[in-house]
Motif scaffolding. Structure first.
Motif, PDB file in Angstrom:
ATOM      1  N   UNK A  56       0.815  -1.211   0.000  1.00 39.35           N
ATOM      2  CA  UNK A  56       0.000   0.000   0.000  1.00 39.35           C
ATOM      3  C   UNK A  56       0.853   1.267   0.000  1.00 39.35           C
ATOM      4  N   UNK A  57       0.250   2.314  -0.508  1.00 38.21           N
ATOM      5  CA  UNK A  57       0.866   3.637  -0.464  1.00 38.21           C
ATOM      6  C   UNK A  57       0.706   4.183   0.950  1.00 38.21           C
ATOM      7  N   UNK A  58       1.800   4.295   1.713  1.00 38.55           N
ATOM      8  CA  UNK A  58       1.673   4.736   3.104  1.00 38.55           C
ATOM      9  C   UNK A  58       1.257   6.199   3.241  1.00 38.55           C
ATOM     10  N   UNK A  59       1.325   6.956   2.138  1.00 37.24           N
ATOM     11  CA  UNK A  59       0.941   8.373   2.178  1.00 37.24           C
ATOM     12  C   UNK A  59      -0.559   8.564   1.951  1.00 37.24           C
ATOM     13  N   UNK A  60      -1.233   7.549   1.461  1.00 37.10           N
ATOM     14  CA  UNK A  60      -2.665   7.668   1.158  1.00 37.10           C
ATOM     15  C   UNK A  60      -3.473   7.594   2.445  1.00 37.10           C
ATOM     16  N   UNK A  61      -4.378   8.532   2.610  1.00 39.31           N
ATOM     17  CA  UNK A  61      -5.229   8.580   3.812  1.00 39.31           C
ATOM     18  C   UNK A  61      -6.696   8.469   3.420  1.00 39.31           C
TER      19      UNK A  61
ATOM     20  N   UNK B 296       0.768   4.691  15.373  1.00 39.91           N
ATOM     21  CA  UNK B 296       1.279   4.074  16.590  1.00 39.91           C
ATOM     22  C   UNK B 296       0.562   2.757  16.884  1.00 39.91           C
ATOM     23  N   UNK B 297      -0.754   2.746  16.707  1.00 36.65           N
ATOM     24  CA  UNK B 297      -1.515   1.534  16.984  1.00 36.65           C
ATOM     25  C   UNK B 297      -1.326   0.485  15.890  1.00 36.65           C
ATOM     26  N   UNK B 298      -1.085   0.931  14.668  1.00 34.23           N
ATOM     27  CA  UNK B 298      -0.781  -0.038  13.613  1.00 34.23           C
ATOM     28  C   UNK B 298       0.554  -0.721  13.898  1.00 34.23           C
ATOM     29  N   UNK B 299       1.497   0.035  14.419  1.00 35.53           N
ATOM     30  CA  UNK B 299       2.780  -0.563  14.819  1.00 35.53           C
ATOM     31  C   UNK B 299       2.568  -1.576  15.943  1.00 35.53           C
ATOM     32  N   UNK B 300       1.655  -1.280  16.833  1.00 35.98           N
ATOM     33  CA  UNK B 300       1.339  -2.192  17.935  1.00 35.98           C
ATOM     34  C   UNK B 300       0.690  -3.467  17.402  1.00 35.98           C
ATOM     35  N   UNK B 301      -0.116  -3.319  16.360  1.00 40.73           N
ATOM     36  CA  UNK B 301      -0.812  -4.458  15.769  1.00 40.73           C
ATOM     37  C   UNK B 301       0.113  -5.323  14.925  1.00 40.73           C
ATOM     38  N   UNK B 302       1.152  -4.735  14.389  1.00 42.21           N
ATOM     39  CA  UNK B 302       2.048  -5.399  13.431  1.00 42.21           C
ATOM     40  C   UNK B 302       2.524  -6.786  13.892  1.00 42.21           C
ATOM     41  N   UNK B 303       3.136  -6.920  15.064  1.00 41.94           N
ATOM     42  CA  UNK B 303       3.576  -8.264  15.473  1.00 41.94           C
ATOM     43  C   UNK B 303       2.421  -9.215  15.780  1.00 41.94           C
ATOM     44  N   UNK B 304       1.302  -8.657  16.225  1.00 43.39           N
ATOM     45  CA  UNK B 304       0.127  -9.486  16.522  1.00 43.39           C
ATOM     46  C   UNK B 304      -0.424 -10.096  15.232  1.00 43.39           C
ATOM     47  N   UNK B 305      -0.269  -9.368  14.129  1.00 42.05           N
ATOM     48  CA  UNK B 305      -0.744  -9.819  12.816  1.00 42.05           C
ATOM     49  C   UNK B 305       0.383 -10.471  12.024  1.00 42.05           C
ATOM     50  N   UNK B 306       1.272 -11.149  12.724  1.00 41.19           N
ATOM     51  CA  UNK B 306       2.337 -11.940  12.088  1.00 41.19           C
ATOM     52  C   UNK B 306       3.243 -11.116  11.175  1.00 41.19           C
ATOM     53  N   UNK B 307       3.489  -9.865  11.586  1.00 39.76           N
ATOM     54  CA  UNK B 307       4.426  -8.995  10.860  1.00 39.76           C
ATOM     55  C   UNK B 307       4.054  -8.802   9.390  1.00 39.76           C
ATOM     56  N   UNK B 308       2.766  -8.740   9.113  1.00 36.85           N
ATOM     57  CA  UNK B 308       2.326  -8.501   7.738  1.00 36.85           C
ATOM     58  C   UNK B 308       2.459  -7.007   7.425  1.00 36.85           C
ATOM     59  N   UNK B 309       3.248  -6.700   6.404  1.00 36.62           N
ATOM     60  CA  UNK B 309       3.634  -5.324   6.136  1.00 36.62           C
ATOM     61  C   UNK B 309       2.452  -4.419   5.835  1.00 36.62           C
ATOM     62  N   UNK B 310       1.387  -4.970   5.270  1.00 35.59           N
ATOM     63  CA  UNK B 310       0.228  -4.139   4.945  1.00 35.59           C
ATOM     64  C   UNK B 310      -0.394  -3.494   6.173  1.00 35.59           C
ATOM     65  N   UNK B 311      -0.182  -4.080   7.334  1.00 36.95           N
ATOM     66  CA  UNK B 311      -0.704  -3.486   8.574  1.00 36.95           C
ATOM     67  C   UNK B 311      -0.090  -2.108   8.798  1.00 36.95           C
ATOM     68  N   UNK B 312       1.183  -1.966   8.463  1.00 36.40           N
ATOM     69  CA  UNK B 312       1.888  -0.698   8.646  1.00 36.40           C
ATOM     70  C   UNK B 312       1.571   0.283   7.528  1.00 36.40           C
ATOM     71  N   UNK B 313       1.514  -0.204   6.295  1.00 34.80           N
ATOM     72  CA  UNK B 313       1.429   0.678   5.129  1.00 34.80           C
ATOM     73  C   UNK B 313       0.005   1.107   4.772  1.00 34.80           C
ATOM     74  N   UNK B 314      -0.981   0.287   5.078  1.00 34.53           N
ATOM     75  CA  UNK B 314      -2.349   0.611   4.683  1.00 34.53           C
ATOM     76  C   UNK B 314      -2.849   1.857   5.407  1.00 34.53           C
TER      77      UNK B 314
END
Length: 220
Positions: free
Chosen positions: A28-33, A67-85
């Motif tokens: 995902x484009x991390x700049x898109x909101x 911040x919360x997406x970073x918190x979710x990242x390891x819980x979601x098996x380090x799937x990069x889309x959690x950070x970028x979406x």
């Protein structure tokens, strides 16, 4: 072809295009909101999905804080889309959603869709039915409804130009603890949503004769 038939054909083509264009996007484009207003619109359209007895037991926790997406990242098996979406939508099933039956059917009465006596009968019936069900049966029912609303959400997102990917691969227990989810809510899935940085790759589907049967199932 009449004007009405032509209009129907165009509508069908547009709908089928939305279905065909939906892909599971993982980059995902991390700049898109996505604004809160537009997110609410997507969720509102998604909730037009069907549910058992129209009890609408789906609940959404929209996680769009970095911040919360970073918190979710390891819980979601380090799937990069959690950070970028733009956001991750946690779809939850309300195990006590039936307690809102009076409000739901009251709204139907106010809208002129149902007589008062019918609504009262439905409230008593479904509140009694669900209250007496084993918890696992209720959990199964809200999971089915959660799947229905999730699919509708992803199609609404695609129609509005956004991309999604459903994620069942996350630690439910850690998610519940990390995000202080009350016991009445059962996590069903996570859906990343945003603008694709890379298109989702096309996939194939089994031929219909392998998955659809008429009147009787083939012998195993």
């Amino acid at each position: 072809m009449s004007v009405t038939q032509l209009s129907q054909t165009v509508e069908q083509q547009q709908f089928f295009r939305v279905i065909q264009d939906r892909r599971s996007v993982r980059y995902y484009d991390p700049e898109a909101k996505i604004s809160r207003e537009e997110m609410n619109e997507i969720l509102q359209q998604a909730t037009l999905a069907p549910s058992g007895a129209n009890l609408q037991p789906w609940r959404f926790l929209v996680i769009d804080s970095q911040e919360l997406k970073q918190k979710l990242f390891p819980i979601a098996n380090d799937q990069q889309q959690v950070i970028e979406a733009s956001a991750v939508i946690a779809v939850l099933g309300d195990l006590k959603g039936y307690t809102l039956a009076e409000k739901i059917y009251g709204m139907a009465v106010d809208a002129g869709y149902m007589p008062q006596e019918t609504a009262k009968s439905f409230v008593g019936r479904y509140q009694g039915l669900f209250a007496s069900m084993p918890l696992e049966t209720v959990r199964q029912k809200v999971s089915i409804d959660g799947g229905l609303v999730s699919m509708q959400l992803m199609l609404v997102a695609r129609a509005k130009g956004y991309d999604t990917v459903p994620m069942g691969g996350f630690d439910h227990a850690k998610f519940v603890k990390a995000f202080n989810i009350p016991e009445r809510y059962a996590p069903i899935m996570l859906i990343a949503i945003g603008k694709a940085a890379k298109p989702g790759h096309p996939t194939t589907r089994l031929p219909i004769e392998d998955v659809a049967f008429f009147n009787e199932m083939p012998k195993a």
